[in-house]
Write a protein that holds these residues in place. Sequence first.
Motif, PDB file in Angstrom:
ATOM      1  N   ILE A   1     -11.958  -4.698  -6.117  1.00 35.36           N
ATOM      2  CA  ILE A   1     -11.811  -3.585  -7.057  1.00 35.36           C
ATOM      3  C   ILE A   1     -11.623  -2.270  -6.306  1.00 35.36           C
ATOM      4  O   ILE A   1     -10.782  -1.436  -6.671  1.00 35.36           O
ATOM      5  N   GLN A   2     -12.391  -2.096  -5.232  1.00 34.24           N
ATOM      6  CA  GLN A   2     -12.250  -0.872  -4.449  1.00 34.24           C
ATOM      7  C   GLN A   2     -10.877  -0.803  -3.776  1.00 34.24           C
ATOM      8  O   GLN A   2     -10.270   0.258  -3.693  1.00 34.24           O
ATOM      9  N   ALA A   3     -10.391  -1.962  -3.315  1.00 37.58           N
ATOM     10  CA  ALA A   3      -9.087  -1.979  -2.655  1.00 37.58           C
ATOM     11  C   ALA A   3      -7.956  -1.740  -3.639  1.00 37.58           C
ATOM     12  O   ALA A   3      -6.907  -1.202  -3.275  1.00 37.58           O
ATOM     13  N   ALA A   4      -8.166  -2.161  -4.900  1.00 37.37           N
ATOM     14  CA  ALA A   4      -7.112  -2.019  -5.905  1.00 37.37           C
ATOM     15  C   ALA A   4      -6.962  -0.587  -6.398  1.00 37.37           C
ATOM     16  O   ALA A   4      -5.937  -0.247  -6.997  1.00 37.37           O
ATOM     17  N   GLY A   5      -7.961   0.231  -6.201  1.00 35.00           N
ATOM     18  CA  GLY A   5      -7.854   1.626  -6.611  1.00 35.00           C
ATOM     19  C   GLY A   5      -8.144   1.833  -8.097  1.00 35.00           C
ATOM     20  O   GLY A   5      -8.474   0.899  -8.842  1.00 35.00           O
ATOM     21  N   TRP A   6      -7.977   3.071  -8.542  1.00 32.75           N
ATOM     22  CA  TRP A   6      -8.334   3.424  -9.915  1.00 32.75           C
ATOM     23  C   TRP A   6      -7.486   2.723 -10.978  1.00 32.75           C
ATOM     24  O   TRP A   6      -7.979   2.505 -12.105  1.00 32.75           O
ATOM     25  N   PRO A   7      -6.210   2.321 -10.738  1.00 31.42           N
ATOM     26  CA  PRO A   7      -5.451   1.682 -11.819  1.00 31.42           C
ATOM     27  C   PRO A   7      -6.042   0.369 -12.317  1.00 31.42           C
ATOM     28  O   PRO A   7      -5.669  -0.108 -13.386  1.00 31.42           O
ATOM     29  N   ILE A   8      -6.966  -0.235 -11.552  1.00 33.78           N
ATOM     30  CA  ILE A   8      -7.503  -1.518 -11.980  1.00 33.78           C
ATOM     31  C   ILE A   8      -8.572  -1.353 -13.065  1.00 33.78           C
ATOM     32  O   ILE A   8      -8.877  -2.307 -13.790  1.00 33.78           O
ATOM     33  N   TRP A   9      -9.124  -0.166 -13.212  1.00 33.35           N
ATOM     34  CA  TRP A   9     -10.198   0.012 -14.195  1.00 33.35           C
ATOM     35  C   TRP A   9      -9.736  -0.213 -15.631  1.00 33.35           C
ATOM     36  O   TRP A   9     -10.442  -0.864 -16.410  1.00 33.35           O
TER      37      TRP A   9
ATOM     38  N   GLY B   1       6.366   5.800  12.244  1.00 35.65           N
ATOM     39  CA  GLY B   1       5.201   6.634  12.132  1.00 35.65           C
ATOM     40  C   GLY B   1       4.520   6.460  10.807  1.00 35.65           C
ATOM     41  O   GLY B   1       4.765   5.519  10.079  1.00 35.65           O
ATOM     42  N   GLY B   2       3.688   7.405  10.431  1.00 40.00           N
ATOM     43  CA  GLY B   2       2.969   7.325   9.171  1.00 40.00           C
ATOM     44  C   GLY B   2       1.542   6.871   9.394  1.00 40.00           C
ATOM     45  O   GLY B   2       1.120   6.560  10.517  1.00 40.00           O
ATOM     46  N   ASN B   3       0.790   6.853   8.341  1.00 41.32           N
ATOM     47  CA  ASN B   3      -0.616   6.473   8.384  1.00 41.32           C
ATOM     48  C   ASN B   3      -0.755   4.993   8.065  1.00 41.32           C
ATOM     49  O   ASN B   3      -0.552   4.595   6.917  1.00 41.32           O
ATOM     50  N   PRO B   4      -1.079   4.147   9.023  1.00 44.78           N
ATOM     51  CA  PRO B   4      -1.177   2.708   8.750  1.00 44.78           C
ATOM     52  C   PRO B   4      -2.230   2.366   7.708  1.00 44.78           C
ATOM     53  O   PRO B   4      -2.043   1.468   6.889  1.00 44.78           O
ATOM     54  N   ALA B   5      -3.356   3.093   7.735  1.00 44.74           N
ATOM     55  CA  ALA B   5      -4.419   2.815   6.754  1.00 44.74           C
ATOM     56  C   ALA B   5      -3.945   3.138   5.341  1.00 44.74           C
ATOM     57  O   ALA B   5      -4.197   2.374   4.399  1.00 44.74           O
ATOM     58  N   GLN B   6      -3.266   4.247   5.201  1.00 47.67           N
ATOM     59  CA  GLN B   6      -2.760   4.607   3.875  1.00 47.67           C
ATOM     60  C   GLN B   6      -1.666   3.653   3.438  1.00 47.67           C
ATOM     61  O   GLN B   6      -1.557   3.306   2.254  1.00 47.67           O
ATOM     62  N   LEU B   7      -0.858   3.196   4.380  1.00 42.78           N
ATOM     63  CA  LEU B   7       0.175   2.204   4.066  1.00 42.78           C
ATOM     64  C   LEU B   7      -0.451   0.902   3.582  1.00 42.78           C
ATOM     65  O   LEU B   7      -0.025   0.331   2.578  1.00 42.78           O
ATOM     66  N   ALA B   8      -1.473   0.445   4.294  1.00 39.05           N
ATOM     67  CA  ALA B   8      -2.155  -0.796   3.892  1.00 39.05           C
ATOM     68  C   ALA B   8      -2.829  -0.636   2.534  1.00 39.05           C
ATOM     69  O   ALA B   8      -2.813  -1.550   1.695  1.00 39.05           O
ATOM     70  N   HIS B   9      -3.417   0.543   2.300  1.00 39.56           N
ATOM     71  CA  HIS B   9      -4.070   0.773   1.005  1.00 39.56           C
ATOM     72  C   HIS B   9      -3.055   0.776  -0.123  1.00 39.56           C
ATOM     73  O   HIS B   9      -3.297   0.224  -1.202  1.00 39.56           O
ATOM     74  N   GLY B  10      -1.894   1.375   0.103  1.00 40.06           N
ATOM     75  CA  GLY B  10      -0.864   1.383  -0.932  1.00 40.06           C
ATOM     76  C   GLY B  10      -0.380  -0.014  -1.256  1.00 40.06           C
ATOM     77  O   GLY B  10      -0.169  -0.361  -2.434  1.00 40.06           O
ATOM     78  N   ILE B  11      -0.215  -0.847  -0.211  1.00 33.03           N
ATOM     79  CA  ILE B  11       0.211  -2.226  -0.452  1.00 33.03           C
ATOM     80  C   ILE B  11      -0.848  -2.993  -1.232  1.00 33.03           C
ATOM     81  O   ILE B  11      -0.534  -3.755  -2.155  1.00 33.03           O
TER      82      ILE B  11
ATOM     83  N   VAL C   1      -3.119  -1.782  -3.304  1.00 34.44           N
ATOM     84  CA  VAL C   1      -3.121  -1.297  -4.685  1.00 34.44           C
ATOM     85  C   VAL C   1      -2.000  -1.956  -5.481  1.00 34.44           C
ATOM     86  O   VAL C   1      -2.202  -2.428  -6.607  1.00 34.44           O
ATOM     87  N   ALA C   2      -0.812  -2.014  -4.889  1.00 40.57           N
ATOM     88  CA  ALA C   2       0.338  -2.584  -5.590  1.00 40.57           C
ATOM     89  C   ALA C   2       0.125  -4.061  -5.893  1.00 40.57           C
ATOM     90  O   ALA C   2       0.324  -4.515  -7.030  1.00 40.57           O
TER      91      ALA C   2
ATOM     92  N   LEU D   1       1.897  -0.383 -13.652  1.00 41.78           N
ATOM     93  CA  LEU D   1       1.496   0.989 -13.349  1.00 41.78           C
ATOM     94  C   LEU D   1       0.764   1.046 -12.017  1.00 41.78           C
ATOM     95  O   LEU D   1       1.018   1.941 -11.183  1.00 41.78           O
ATOM     96  N   GLY D   2      -0.152   0.092 -11.804  1.00 45.95           N
ATOM     97  CA  GLY D   2      -0.843   0.047 -10.517  1.00 45.95           C
ATOM     98  C   GLY D   2       0.114  -0.210  -9.367  1.00 45.95           C
ATOM     99  O   GLY D   2      -0.059   0.346  -8.266  1.00 45.95           O
ATOM    100  N   THR D   3       1.118  -1.055  -9.614  1.00 46.54           N
ATOM    101  CA  THR D   3       2.124  -1.308  -8.579  1.00 46.54           C
ATOM    102  C   THR D   3       2.877  -0.029  -8.226  1.00 46.54           C
ATOM    103  O   THR D   3       3.119   0.264  -7.043  1.00 46.54           O
TER     104      THR D   3
END
Length: 211
Positions: A5-13, A150-160, A162-163, A127-129
């Motif tokens: 749930i934490q990894a999925a972010g707010w759209p999962i609520w 480049g870019g933020n790998p952690a943010q990239l992984a989190h976005g994936i 969430v989707a 929507l979460g995707t």
Amino acid sequence: MLSIIQAAGWPIWPLLACSVLALALVIERFVALKTARVVPPKLLDEAISVSSKGLPTPDTVNQLAQSSALGEILAAGLRARTANPGATDADLRAAMEGAGRAAAHRLEKYLSALATIASAAPLLGLLGTVVGMIEIFGSQAGGGAAGVGGGNPAQLAHGISVALYNTAFGLIVAIPALIFWRYFRSRVDAYLLTLELSAEQFVRHLARLPR
């Protein structure tokens, strides 16, 4: 589960809320659509047997009406016959059809809500995707100055995450909701047919009683 749930972010609520609501509706419909509460197997024969010797007392009719949906429809016919001994078949049918419409409305209760959840859950997953994809592109845009890769790998992984999590959870909620909606819909249709045939048989029985 909490980590997902934490990894999925707010759209999962919203999807979690839909899953809880769908489960509650499924349990409620299983209880409400029991055969004994809608069309008890021997109720029609018992009503015909009791009324063949004369119209039953009001207390008996009230007990019949409170027993089930079929009992409510049969009681409406008995009340119409008692109130107007000269009632025609059309009058009796009209009285029983009114009770039948009320019973049908109760049988179909919450089915539209379950169908809405089945339709909305994939859209919430989508929507979460989209939110996840936005985070992915945001992480890449943030690293544009650092060159390709480049870019933020952690943010990239989190976005994936969430989707993917939201897409999967949307389908997990929608598929069972759709299955149960189809099941309850077919069950209600079968009950409505049984109620209609039973009412028609009871009208013919009432028409044969001495006036």
